[in-house]
Enzyme design. Structure first.
Site: not given
Length: 246
Positions: A27, A88, A112
């Site tokens: 990420k 996210s 997330s």
């Protein structure tokens, strides 16, 4: 060294770890030399990442090839609802689901990892806070943040989690012959009839498969608890992110 050179080096050398030669995505709020590290924000566009996050160092030491970074909602904040890849860690979940990569790293403050894992039909684990290093990860709320794995199977997720935590034996737990026992917390069920039916139908399938279901009695979470968690999150976001940016 470019990615093809890394791959060729792995092919011609002895395995150095459990992820030898395996491509992994991280990420983009996780620092990795050569990757943007923007945390999804134009405020960090064009930065030069000077140091790997500790978990990236662990991945490289295990032989993984860091292929690239995945998109996320700005500052890894706020999960998306239905009809999306789920925030996210949306890019990490979607990349694994699309078969672009076998392993991806996400981060979770509140939903997330598990949200995009659910919406993309992959396996995601939010580890216990503190069990995975956040050094070199853009923070949201340090009392709640933790990186974790997204993968195609429980065993793959356990393999990645072993590397992230430095623990061993997690993959073995996926393959032992001990009967499964699963806790069920009915007080946390939704108020939606359709969702509740899916939940009950799933429990019936688990019971039919011989899995022992154990009712866990937990008081219904008061609405104020969610409000309080949000207050802590946004207070720490201002403080922890400011410290990181400084």
């Amino acid at each position: 060294t470019d990615l093809m050179q890394q791959a060729e080096l792995c092919d011609s050398s002895e395995a150095t770890g459990s992820l030898h030669g395996i491509p992994v995505l991280v990420k983009d709020n996780v620092q990795a030399i050569g990757l943007p590290g923007t945390a999804g924000s134009l405020a960090l566009a064009g930065r030069t990442v000077a140091e790997d996050a500790e978990i990236v160092s662990r991945l490289r030491a295990a032989g993984a090839i860091i292929m690239g970074s995945t998109n996320l909602s700005e500052w890894a904040n706020i999960c998306s609802g239905k009809h999306s890849a789920g925030g996210s860690s949306s890019g990490s979940g979607a990349a694994v689901a699309a078969g672009l990569i076998p392993f991806a790293v996400g981060t979770e403050t509140d939903g997330s990892i598990v949200c995009p894992a659910s919406l993309n039909g992959v396996v995601g684990i939010k580890p216990t806070v503190g069990s995975v290093s956040v050094r070199g990860v853009v923070p949201v709320s340090l009392s709640q943040d933790v990186p974790g794995p997204l993968a195609r199977s429980v065993e793959d997720a356990a393999m990645l989690l072993e590397v992230l935590t430095g623990q061993t034996g997690l993959v073995d737990l996926c393959n032992n012959d001990e009967p499964l026992k699963i806790g069920v917390v009915r007080s946390w069920m939704t108020g939606h009839d359709g969702s509740n039916k899916l939940f009950e139908d799933t429990l019936a399938k688990l019971a039919d498969a011989g899995i022992e279901l154990v009712e866990v009695l937990v008081e219904e979470m008061p609405e104020q608890a969610g409000v309080d968690e949000g207050v802590v999150l946004f207070h720490e976001l201002v403080e922890d992110l400011s410290n990181y940016l400084s």
